[in-house]
Design a protein around this motif. Structure first.
Motif, PDB file in Angstrom:
ATOM      1  N   LEU A   1     -19.070   3.742 -16.133  1.00  0.00           N
ATOM      2  CA  LEU A   1     -17.877   3.387 -16.880  1.00  0.00           C
ATOM      3  C   LEU A   1     -16.850   2.844 -15.902  1.00  0.00           C
ATOM      4  N   ARG A   2     -15.989   1.975 -16.398  1.00  0.00           N
ATOM      5  CA  ARG A   2     -14.858   1.531 -15.590  1.00  0.00           C
ATOM      6  C   ARG A   2     -13.575   1.857 -16.327  1.00  0.00           C
ATOM      7  N   LEU A   3     -12.760   2.673 -15.695  1.00  0.00           N
ATOM      8  CA  LEU A   3     -11.455   3.024 -16.257  1.00  0.00           C
ATOM      9  C   LEU A   3     -10.395   2.073 -15.713  1.00  0.00           C
ATOM     10  N   SER A   4      -9.408   1.817 -16.547  1.00  0.00           N
ATOM     11  CA  SER A   4      -8.277   0.978 -16.147  1.00  0.00           C
ATOM     12  C   SER A   4      -6.989   1.756 -16.321  1.00  0.00           C
ATOM     13  N   CYS A   5      -6.060   1.503 -15.432  1.00  0.00           N
ATOM     14  CA  CYS A   5      -4.707   2.069 -15.536  1.00  0.00           C
ATOM     15  C   CYS A   5      -3.735   0.907 -15.395  1.00  0.00           C
ATOM     16  N   ALA A   6      -3.152   0.515 -16.509  1.00  0.00           N
ATOM     17  CA  ALA A   6      -2.198  -0.583 -16.516  1.00  0.00           C
ATOM     18  C   ALA A   6      -0.791  -0.021 -16.331  1.00  0.00           C
ATOM     19  N   ALA A   7      -0.108  -0.492 -15.311  1.00  0.00           N
ATOM     20  CA  ALA A   7       1.214   0.042 -14.970  1.00  0.00           C
ATOM     21  C   ALA A   7       2.305  -0.949 -15.320  1.00  0.00           C
ATOM     22  N   SER A   8       3.313  -0.437 -15.995  1.00  0.00           N
ATOM     23  CA  SER A   8       4.519  -1.201 -16.273  1.00  0.00           C
ATOM     24  C   SER A   8       5.672  -0.421 -15.667  1.00  0.00           C
ATOM     25  N   VAL A   9       6.229  -0.956 -14.586  1.00  0.00           N
ATOM     26  CA  VAL A   9       7.220  -0.199 -13.819  1.00  0.00           C
ATOM     27  C   VAL A   9       8.430  -1.072 -13.543  1.00  0.00           C
ATOM     28  N   SER A  10       9.597  -0.528 -13.774  1.00  0.00           N
ATOM     29  CA  SER A  10      10.831  -1.212 -13.398  1.00  0.00           C
ATOM     30  C   SER A  10      11.695  -0.233 -12.631  1.00  0.00           C
ATOM     31  N   GLY A  11      12.410  -0.736 -11.673  1.00  0.00           N
ATOM     32  CA  GLY A  11      13.318   0.105 -10.917  1.00  0.00           C
ATOM     33  C   GLY A  11      12.819   0.514  -9.551  1.00  0.00           C
ATOM     34  N   PHE A  12      11.525   0.435  -9.346  1.00  0.00           N
ATOM     35  CA  PHE A  12      11.014   0.716  -8.006  1.00  0.00           C
ATOM     36  C   PHE A  12       9.651   0.067  -7.858  1.00  0.00           C
ATOM     37  N   SER A  13       9.244  -0.082  -6.619  1.00  0.00           N
ATOM     38  CA  SER A  13       7.929  -0.653  -6.338  1.00  0.00           C
ATOM     39  C   SER A  13       6.896   0.466  -6.343  1.00  0.00           C
ATOM     40  N   VAL A  14       5.806   0.213  -7.018  1.00  0.00           N
ATOM     41  CA  VAL A  14       4.752   1.224  -7.088  1.00  0.00           C
ATOM     42  C   VAL A  14       4.042   1.298  -5.751  1.00  0.00           C
ATOM     43  N   ASN A  15       3.914   2.497  -5.253  1.00  0.00           N
ATOM     44  CA  ASN A  15       3.195   2.701  -4.004  1.00  0.00           C
ATOM     45  C   ASN A  15       1.762   3.096  -4.337  1.00  0.00           C
ATOM     46  N   ALA A  16       1.458   4.348  -4.263  1.00  0.00           N
ATOM     47  CA  ALA A  16       0.098   4.796  -4.540  1.00  0.00           C
ATOM     48  C   ALA A  16      -0.091   5.064  -6.031  1.00  0.00           C
ATOM     49  N   ILE A  17      -1.310   4.819  -6.476  1.00  0.00           N
ATOM     50  CA  ILE A  17      -1.726   5.200  -7.832  1.00  0.00           C
ATOM     51  C   ILE A  17      -2.849   6.209  -7.677  1.00  0.00           C
ATOM     52  N   TYR A  18      -2.764   7.284  -8.441  1.00  0.00           N
ATOM     53  CA  TYR A  18      -3.722   8.383  -8.347  1.00  0.00           C
ATOM     54  C   TYR A  18      -4.502   8.509  -9.652  1.00  0.00           C
ATOM     55  N   TRP A  19      -5.787   8.811  -9.515  1.00  0.00           N
ATOM     56  CA  TRP A  19      -6.592   9.199 -10.672  1.00  0.00           C
ATOM     57  C   TRP A  19      -6.873  10.700 -10.569  1.00  0.00           C
TER      58      TRP A  19
ATOM     59  N   ILE B   1     -12.324   3.081  -6.365  1.00  0.00           N
ATOM     60  CA  ILE B   1     -10.995   2.767  -6.882  1.00  0.00           C
ATOM     61  C   ILE B   1     -10.552   1.429  -6.306  1.00  0.00           C
ATOM     62  N   SER B   2      -9.918   0.624  -7.123  1.00  0.00           N
ATOM     63  CA  SER B   2      -9.435  -0.678  -6.667  1.00  0.00           C
ATOM     64  C   SER B   2      -8.171  -1.024  -7.445  1.00  0.00           C
ATOM     65  N   ARG B   3      -7.454  -2.030  -6.961  1.00  0.00           N
ATOM     66  CA  ARG B   3      -6.232  -2.409  -7.660  1.00  0.00           C
ATOM     67  C   ARG B   3      -6.080  -3.917  -7.661  1.00  0.00           C
ATOM     68  N   ASP B   4      -5.510  -4.407  -8.733  1.00  0.00           N
ATOM     69  CA  ASP B   4      -5.167  -5.811  -8.886  1.00  0.00           C
ATOM     70  C   ASP B   4      -3.654  -5.861  -8.979  1.00  0.00           C
ATOM     71  N   ASN B   5      -2.998  -6.170  -7.878  1.00  0.00           N
ATOM     72  CA  ASN B   5      -1.543  -6.137  -7.858  1.00  0.00           C
ATOM     73  C   ASN B   5      -0.931  -7.193  -8.777  1.00  0.00           C
ATOM     74  N   ALA B   6      -1.608  -8.304  -8.922  1.00  0.00           N
ATOM     75  CA  ALA B   6      -1.078  -9.355  -9.794  1.00  0.00           C
ATOM     76  C   ALA B   6      -1.030  -8.889 -11.247  1.00  0.00           C
ATOM     77  N   GLU B   7      -2.009  -8.053 -11.620  1.00  0.00           N
ATOM     78  CA  GLU B   7      -2.081  -7.545 -12.989  1.00  0.00           C
ATOM     79  C   GLU B   7      -1.473  -6.154 -13.116  1.00  0.00           C
ATOM     80  N   ASN B   8      -0.999  -5.593 -11.991  1.00  0.00           N
ATOM     81  CA  ASN B   8      -0.450  -4.234 -11.996  1.00  0.00           C
ATOM     82  C   ASN B   8      -1.423  -3.245 -12.633  1.00  0.00           C
ATOM     83  N   THR B   9      -2.666  -3.372 -12.247  1.00  0.00           N
ATOM     84  CA  THR B   9      -3.705  -2.532 -12.831  1.00  0.00           C
ATOM     85  C   THR B   9      -4.559  -1.930 -11.720  1.00  0.00           C
ATOM     86  N   VAL B  10      -4.882  -0.667 -11.912  1.00  0.00           N
ATOM     87  CA  VAL B  10      -5.785   0.037 -11.005  1.00  0.00           C
ATOM     88  C   VAL B  10      -7.039   0.402 -11.782  1.00  0.00           C
ATOM     89  N   TYR B  11      -8.176   0.248 -11.133  1.00  0.00           N
ATOM     90  CA  TYR B  11      -9.456   0.512 -11.765  1.00  0.00           C
ATOM     91  C   TYR B  11     -10.163   1.676 -11.076  1.00  0.00           C
TER      92      TYR B  11
END
Length: 116
Positions: free
Chosen positions: A18-36, A69-79
């Motif tokens: 399976l591939r899980l996705s985490c789509a992030a919508s963030v305002s006010g700060f830059s996202v650093n680490a994403i945790y599963w 785990i991987s991330r697409d910064n352009a899409e603000n998504t972590v897989y």
């Protein structure tokens, strides 16, 4: 304002993927680490993997070699690519990020069930 939305969970047979996705919508700060994280019934929530803003990764011992785990910064998504799934991987999977002031933001979770 922070919103994390997980998707991709489901029912899969042992040995499946399976591939899980985490789509992030963030305002006010830059996202650093994403945790599963994951939480199985009757158990505490445990950290599965994380990825930093520069792409450094870390994994819980039981998923090493099976999960990626991987991330697409352009899409603000972590897989979270999960291969060779086992029944003990069954859990609700959550993604999380932390603001610079130390506030944790969680998604709503996505159920992963590994069963024949």
């Amino acid at each position: 304002q922070v919103q994390l939305v997980e998707s991709g969970g489901g029912l899969v047979q042992p040995g499946g993927s399976l591939r899980l996705s985490c789509a992030a919508s963030v305002s006010g700060f830059s996202v650093n680490a994403i945790y599963w994280y994951r939480q199985a019934p009757g158990k505490e929530r445990e950290l599965v993997a994380f990825i930093t803003s520069v792409g450094s990764t870390s994994y819980e011992e039981s998923v090493k070699g099976r999960f990626t785990i991987s991330r697409d910064n352009a899409e603000n998504t972590v897989y979270l690519q999960m291969n060779s799934l086992k029944p003990e991987d069954t859990a609700v999977y959550y993604c999380k990020t932390t603001s610079p002031t130390g506030i944790d933001y969680w998604g709503q979770g996505t159920q992963v069930t590994v069963s024949s």
